[in-house]
Design a protein around this motif. Structure first.
Motif, PDB file in Angstrom:
ATOM      1  N   ILE A 564      33.049 -23.025  -7.013  1.00 24.61           N
ATOM      2  CA  ILE A 564      33.111 -21.725  -6.341  1.00 24.61           C
ATOM      3  C   ILE A 564      33.910 -21.856  -5.050  1.00 24.61           C
ATOM      4  O   ILE A 564      33.565 -22.648  -4.170  1.00 24.61           O
ATOM      5  N   GLU A 565      34.987 -21.107  -4.988  1.00 28.44           N
ATOM      6  CA  GLU A 565      35.879 -21.153  -3.834  1.00 28.44           C
ATOM      7  C   GLU A 565      35.339 -20.235  -2.732  1.00 28.44           C
ATOM      8  O   GLU A 565      35.110 -19.052  -2.961  1.00 28.44           O
ATOM      9  N   LYS A 566      35.137 -20.805  -1.541  1.00 29.18           N
ATOM     10  CA  LYS A 566      34.581 -20.037  -0.417  1.00 29.18           C
ATOM     11  C   LYS A 566      35.678 -19.831   0.634  1.00 29.18           C
ATOM     12  O   LYS A 566      36.244 -20.795   1.150  1.00 29.18           O
ATOM     13  N   PRO A 567      35.994 -18.570   0.924  1.00 30.30           N
ATOM     14  CA  PRO A 567      37.070 -18.301   1.907  1.00 30.30           C
ATOM     15  C   PRO A 567      36.607 -18.625   3.322  1.00 30.30           C
ATOM     16  O   PRO A 567      35.411 -18.674   3.622  1.00 30.30           O
ATOM     17  N   ASN A 568      37.565 -18.832   4.187  1.00 28.88           N
ATOM     18  CA  ASN A 568      37.260 -19.100   5.592  1.00 28.88           C
ATOM     19  C   ASN A 568      38.047 -18.114   6.455  1.00 28.88           C
ATOM     20  O   ASN A 568      38.940 -18.479   7.210  1.00 28.88           O
ATOM     21  N   PHE A 569      37.705 -16.824   6.314  1.00 27.52           N
ATOM     22  CA  PHE A 569      38.423 -15.796   7.042  1.00 27.52           C
ATOM     23  C   PHE A 569      37.928 -15.739   8.489  1.00 27.52           C
ATOM     24  O   PHE A 569      36.708 -15.794   8.732  1.00 27.52           O
ATOM     25  N   PRO A 570      38.831 -15.577   9.440  1.00 27.66           N
ATOM     26  CA  PRO A 570      38.407 -15.402  10.845  1.00 27.66           C
ATOM     27  C   PRO A 570      38.067 -13.941  11.147  1.00 27.66           C
ATOM     28  O   PRO A 570      38.068 -13.530  12.298  1.00 27.66           O
ATOM     29  N   PHE A 571      37.802 -13.167  10.117  1.00 26.16           N
ATOM     30  CA  PHE A 571      37.510 -11.747  10.294  1.00 26.16           C
ATOM     31  C   PHE A 571      36.513 -11.306   9.223  1.00 26.16           C
ATOM     32  O   PHE A 571      36.279 -12.009   8.250  1.00 26.16           O
ATOM     33  N   ASN A 572      35.916 -10.147   9.439  1.00 31.53           N
ATOM     34  CA  ASN A 572      35.039  -9.518   8.451  1.00 31.53           C
ATOM     35  C   ASN A 572      35.829  -8.510   7.626  1.00 31.53           C
ATOM     36  O   ASN A 572      36.907  -8.059   8.041  1.00 31.53           O
ATOM     37  N   LEU A 573      35.307  -8.164   6.436  1.00 32.26           N
ATOM     38  CA  LEU A 573      35.912  -7.151   5.577  1.00 32.26           C
ATOM     39  C   LEU A 573      35.126  -5.849   5.695  1.00 32.26           C
ATOM     40  O   LEU A 573      33.920  -5.857   5.950  1.00 32.26           O
ATOM     41  N   ILE A 574      35.808  -4.730   5.488  1.00 33.64           N
ATOM     42  CA  ILE A 574      35.159  -3.419   5.480  1.00 33.64           C
ATOM     43  C   ILE A 574      35.070  -2.960   4.024  1.00 33.64           C
ATOM     44  O   ILE A 574      36.096  -2.758   3.360  1.00 33.64           O
ATOM     45  N   GLY A 575      33.854  -2.811   3.528  1.00 39.69           N
ATOM     46  CA  GLY A 575      33.678  -2.396   2.139  1.00 39.69           C
ATOM     47  C   GLY A 575      32.220  -2.363   1.770  1.00 39.69           C
ATOM     48  O   GLY A 575      31.328  -2.499   2.617  1.00 39.69           O
ATOM     49  N   ASP A 576      31.948  -2.209   0.476  1.00 43.06           N
ATOM     50  CA  ASP A 576      30.570  -2.137  -0.044  1.00 43.06           C
ATOM     51  C   ASP A 576      30.205  -3.511  -0.601  1.00 43.06           C
ATOM     52  O   ASP A 576      30.479  -3.835  -1.752  1.00 43.06           O
ATOM     53  N   GLN A 577      29.601  -4.355   0.245  1.00 46.65           N
ATOM     54  CA  GLN A 577      29.305  -5.721  -0.181  1.00 46.65           C
ATOM     55  C   GLN A 577      28.292  -5.758  -1.318  1.00 46.65           C
ATOM     56  O   GLN A 577      28.328  -6.655  -2.173  1.00 46.65           O
ATOM     57  N   ASN A 578      27.368  -4.799  -1.365  1.00 49.20           N
ATOM     58  CA  ASN A 578      26.360  -4.800  -2.434  1.00 49.20           C
ATOM     59  C   ASN A 578      27.008  -4.577  -3.794  1.00 49.20           C
ATOM     60  O   ASN A 578      26.636  -5.209  -4.795  1.00 49.20           O
ATOM     61  N   ARG A 579      28.003  -3.669  -3.865  1.00 52.18           N
ATOM     62  CA  ARG A 579      28.674  -3.406  -5.141  1.00 52.18           C
ATOM     63  C   ARG A 579      29.588  -4.560  -5.529  1.00 52.18           C
ATOM     64  O   ARG A 579      29.722  -4.889  -6.710  1.00 52.18           O
ATOM     65  N   ILE A 580      30.205  -5.212  -4.532  1.00 52.44           N
ATOM     66  CA  ILE A 580      31.026  -6.393  -4.838  1.00 52.44           C
ATOM     67  C   ILE A 580      30.134  -7.512  -5.356  1.00 52.44           C
ATOM     68  O   ILE A 580      30.462  -8.205  -6.323  1.00 52.44           O
ATOM     69  N   ARG A 581      28.954  -7.706  -4.704  1.00 55.63           N
ATOM     70  CA  ARG A 581      28.004  -8.707  -5.187  1.00 55.63           C
ATOM     71  C   ARG A 581      27.541  -8.370  -6.608  1.00 55.63           C
ATOM     72  O   ARG A 581      27.398  -9.242  -7.458  1.00 55.63           O
ATOM     73  N   GLN A 582      27.341  -7.096  -6.895  1.00 56.41           N
ATOM     74  CA  GLN A 582      26.880  -6.670  -8.227  1.00 56.41           C
ATOM     75  C   GLN A 582      27.919  -7.023  -9.290  1.00 56.41           C
ATOM     76  O   GLN A 582      27.571  -7.530 -10.366  1.00 56.41           O
ATOM     77  N   VAL A 583      29.201  -6.764  -9.022  1.00 56.11           N
ATOM     78  CA  VAL A 583      30.248  -7.069 -10.001  1.00 56.11           C
ATOM     79  C   VAL A 583      30.386  -8.571 -10.194  1.00 56.11           C
ATOM     80  O   VAL A 583      30.455  -9.073 -11.322  1.00 56.11           O
ATOM     81  N   LEU A 584      30.405  -9.342  -9.084  1.00 59.61           N
ATOM     82  CA  LEU A 584      30.517 -10.798  -9.196  1.00 59.61           C
ATOM     83  C   LEU A 584      29.317 -11.387  -9.920  1.00 59.61           C
ATOM     84  O   LEU A 584      29.455 -12.307 -10.737  1.00 59.61           O
ATOM     85  N   THR A 585      28.119 -10.883  -9.632  1.00 57.03           N
ATOM     86  CA  THR A 585      26.916 -11.372 -10.313  1.00 57.03           C
ATOM     87  C   THR A 585      26.998 -11.111 -11.802  1.00 57.03           C
ATOM     88  O   THR A 585      26.632 -11.960 -12.630  1.00 57.03           O
ATOM     89  N   ASN A 586      27.489  -9.933 -12.189  1.00 64.76           N
ATOM     90  CA  ASN A 586      27.633  -9.614 -13.614  1.00 64.76           C
ATOM     91  C   ASN A 586      28.625 -10.562 -14.280  1.00 64.76           C
ATOM     92  O   ASN A 586      28.364 -11.106 -15.355  1.00 64.76           O
ATOM     93  N   PHE A 587      29.795 -10.790 -13.638  1.00 67.74           N
ATOM     94  CA  PHE A 587      30.796 -11.689 -14.210  1.00 67.74           C
ATOM     95  C   PHE A 587      30.239 -13.106 -14.338  1.00 67.74           C
ATOM     96  O   PHE A 587      30.416 -13.777 -15.374  1.00 67.74           O
TER      97      PHE A 587
END
Length: 827
Positions: A564-587
């Motif tokens: 599992i590749e973990k990014p190291n961004f010096p910033f936060n993202l603006i979005g719906d993290q729960n829905r992104i987690r839901q799609v990744l969990t399903n995949f």
């Protein structure tokens, strides 16, 4: 008796095949054709000793063993081990057997001895079912099968439990009963038409359809000869082929009549009659000559092929010559011809064994019957139209002759009279049309009223659906919250390995159940257009780390490695993290479900579009079973899976991927899959994010002198809340309902209240209203199992400060406390 003794003696010294069939999944029926070894004893001169010590056994190259030229005995063998808790059944399905012997090498017993000539077993079905292994019988067995037949042999081998074999046979008979229903409807309908129009073509059609369908049903194991006294399959082998001759006795006059060849003396008509005579007399003639039945079969097949090909060429030529009336007959004939070719290719291993290829002849006959029926209807319409045109021409000619007889004066008078009649008829016609329009207007008004009533009912049904889903969400999420809370608490305690595994399994199962509930509720929201996408700041690295922990923990007993590749961004993202987690969990869940061993990779590829925007491609790559290109189009449809066997073998509702697709589309992204059978799959989605600088938390010290009141009527959830807050060092009180909340606030001050919305006596909504009316200004946090936006709005509208959906986690509790008790310092 002596051959059996020799058999039992030498079977001990049999050389077992290299591959053992390990039956592990009792919920499936396993086709073992490619794992079975075979040997043809052509001359039937080999002794049992030579058979069971022979090294000439070889494996199939296809699912179904097919040999078009049977000459002797067929020996089959396979090694099997039962790893389930149910008995195993071997199923063989073939109607034309003279002898079938099944032998267990371990017990040295014959499991079945069927001999048609000796009538040792009265066979009433196409299926032979032989118990071969008892439950949990881990020692492997070698099963030997001897088959003798005088027909071309096509046979499949299937292993399963008694229940699953029964279900397989029920499915087999169901498609045949459905086929019989279609054929019966077509025959009855066209019989009715025949008695109406007295057209002999309908009789020919009924004969073709009846004998084609019954012949196929005979071959597939449906014994209708019982009516004439042939009570078992032992007696019908050669009656079936004689029965098939009637198809061509009706088919030839049907084609001749339909193509208008009755009065023709062309070679085409002669060839058709010669082929029909050959097909009708081949069996009686050869039976009298005492020729081998195999020769009969081959001769019959070749004559049939010539007949079919000749008719197909004749129909296509007629179509291209401009006879449009023949198009339906040509299509029907082509469907049947193609279905036979598909079935032959299946037998020879060119096509895979599946529902369509196995039942191709049934589909071909049904389509042929439908197209022929369309052809008859079309032909009658064409003939009727042509007759009407001839009648009109005759009437016109007659009028012209009559006009020549009358003088001009009489002609003018007649024309005036005709004109007056036409005016009267036209006037009457207009009056009738006016009445029809008035009736139509009344009908439209009635329909409009009905539509308004239907709309009202639909709105009521939708409201009831929303209320029902909210209630079910609360009733299901409440116990799930208890399970997840208690299992989470137990996971942190020092327990034995076995107990900890049980607790982990409970926690994993509860999370899967929660995912299923969320899928159902999400589908409802999407259909109603009420699903909303949040845009909040989140740390993608933390999300990926949490995902990695869950999957490594949940799949500790599988031979799977996660990359599992973990990014190291010096910033936060603006979005719906729960829905992104839901799609990744399903995949990720699908990848682990369909991968027995190997590496599952989560790969991220990012690209900066603008200084404050970034594109990220998420890819989940596995080395599992893969998906064919044909079946990939079904993946993202609701309630669909790549194959019907997927649900049986791996489980699943077919909702997850369709929800993922709609979520990604709502977030204005793209989603897709790249896959190849047996080589694995790559599921991906691409999203665009706005970015913002990260904030660092430099202090996280709780003020333990704060006092908390939790209003909750569920005893289990009360225990979980007490454990959570005491662990964090807070003082906590519990109230069973709203009335107890009011009583406790009369005697005690609380810094924050966690208020369950659904409680007996006085619920959380009314309690909050009362407190705000009494000027209680401390934070009140809603606790509810309904996580819909309408529920959030309702909670905030009665005076609650925030919203916490069950089942909640310790990080969510901490986030609420940090927000309202101001425990963190952020820079």
């Amino acid at each position: 008796m002596f051959p059996k003794i020799v058999l039992l003696f030498f079977i001990t010294f049999h050389l077992f095949s290299n591959e053992i069939i390990k039956f592990q999944n009792k919920s499936e029926v396993l086709s073992i054709g490619k794992l079975v070894e075979y040997f043809e004893d052509t001359d039937k001169k080999l002794s049992l000793t030579q058979i069971f010590t022979s090294k000439q056994f070889k494996t199939f190259s296809k699912e179904i063993y097919f040999n078009p030229k049977p000459k002797g005995s067929y020996w089959f063998k396979f090694d099997i081990q039962n790893q389930t808790d149910e008995d195993l059944i071997l199923e063989l399905s073939y109607i034309f057997l003279n002898k079938l012997i099944v032998i267990d090498s371990n017990s040295k017993l014959e499991l079945l001895n069927y001999n048609k000539n000796k009538n040792e077993i009265e066979k009433e079905s196409i299926f032979f079912r032989i118990p071969i292994l008892e439950k949990n019988e881990l020692n492997s067995k070698t099963i030997f099968i001897l088959i003798e037949t005088e027909f071309p042999l096509d046979i499949g081998f299937f292993i399963g439990t008694n229940l699953k074999i029964n279900q397989k046979e029920i499915e087999y008979y169901s498609i045949h009963y459905f086929f019989m229903g279609i054929i019966s409807i077509l025959i009855l309908f066209n019989l009715f038409v025949y008695f109406t129009v007295k057209e002999k073509l309908y009789l020919y059609y009924i004969g073709v359809l009846f004998f084609s369908a019954t012949t196929r049903l005979f071959i597939n194991g449906f014994n209708f000869f019982e009516i004439i006294g042939l009570e078992s399959f032992q007696n019908i082998n050669w009656y079936i082929l004689n029965w098939n001759s009637f198809v061509y006795i009706f088919l030839t006059p049907f084609l001749i009549s339909y193509l208008n060849l009755e009065n023709s003396k062309s070679k085409i008509r002669v060839v058709l009659f010669v082929l029909t005579i050959l097909l009708s007399l081949v069996f009686p003639i050869i039976n009298v000559m005492s020729m081998e039945k195999l020769q009969i079969s081959f001769l019959f097949q070749r004559v049939i092929f010539i007949y079919f090909l000749f008719c197909l060429v004749l129909l296509i030529k007629s179509w291209f010559d401009g006879n449009k009336n023949v198009k339906f007959v040509t299509l029907g004939w082509l469907c049947f011809f193609i279905s036979i070719i598909i079935f032959v290719l299946l037998l020879n291993g060119v096509l895979p064994f599946n529902f369509f290829t196995r039942n191709a002849p049934l589909f071909g006959i049904a389509l042929e019957g439908l197209f022929f029926s369309f052809a008859l209807g079309n032909r009658i319409n064409v003939l009727t139209f042509e007759k009407n045109i001839l009648i009109e021409k005759e009437i016109l000619t007659l009028k012209e002759k009559e006009q020549l007889v009358f003088e001009n004066k009489i002609l003018l008078q007649e024309q005036n009279r005709v004109l007056e009649l036409k005016v009267a008829e036209r006037t009457l016609e207009l009056e009738n049309k006016n009445e029809e329009l008035e009736d139509l207007n009344e009908e439209l008004n009635s329909q409009a009223k009905s539509l308004i009533e239907s709309k009202t009912k639909l709105e009521k049904a939708n409201n009831f659906k929303s209320i029902f889903l909210a209630t079910m969400s609360h009733e299901i999420r409440t116990p799930i919250n208890g399970i997840l809370g208690i299992s989470g608490i137990l996971q942190e305690k020092e327990l034995g390995m076995e107990t900890k595994d049980f607790i982990n399994s409970i926690n994993y199962s509860a999370k899967n159940l929660l995912l299923l509930v969320n899928d159902i509720l999400d589908i409802s929201k999407i259909e109603a257009g009420k699903l909303e996408i949040e845009k909040i700041s989140f740390d993608l690295t933390e999300l990926i780390i949490e995902l990695e922990k869950n999957f490594i923990f949940s799949n500790v007993n599988k031979n799977i490695r996660f990359d599992i590749e973990k990014p190291n961004f010096p910033f936060n993202l603006i979005g719906d993290q729960n829905r992104i987690r839901q799609v990744l969990t399903n995949f990720m869940s699908n990848a682990t479900k369909f991968t027995e061993s190997g590496t599952i990779q989560l790969k991220l590829t990012e690209k900066m579009n603008k200084p404050n925007e970034i594109n990220i491609l998420f890819e989940v790559i596995d080395k599992g079973i893969g998906i064919s290109e044909e079946n990939q189009k079904y993946l993202f449809k609701e309630y669909s899976q790549a194959e019907s066997s997927t649900s049986r073998n791996y489980g699943g509702t077919g909702l997850g991927l369709s929800i993922c697709k709609k979520l990604i589309e709502l977030m204005e992204g793209k989603i897709g899959v790249k896959s190849e059978l047996s080589k694995g799959s790559t599921f991906w989605f691409l999203l665009n994010f706005e970015i913002e600088a990260k904030h660092k938390i430099i202090s996280n010290t709780y003020e333990t002198n704060s006092k908390i009141l939790v209003a909750e009527d569920n005893v289990i959830n009360q225990k979980i809340a007490v454990t959570f807050f005491k662990k964090l060092g807070f003082k906590i009180d519990i109230a069973y309902d709203g009335e107890q909340v009011l009583e406790k606030l009369d005697n005690e001050n609380y810094d924050i209240i966690f208020m369950d919305c659904h409680m007996p006596n006085l619920d959380g909504y009314e309690t909050t209203k009362i407190l705000r009316e009494k000027n209680f200004n401390k934070p009140i946090i809603a606790l509810t199992a309904d996580n819909s936006n309408s529920e959030r709005v309702k909670c905030l509208s009665v005076g609650m400060n925030d919203f916490l959906s069950k089942p909640f986690t310790e990080p969510e509790i901490k986030s609420i406390l940090n927000k309202y008790l101001k425990l963190n310092t952020i820079v």
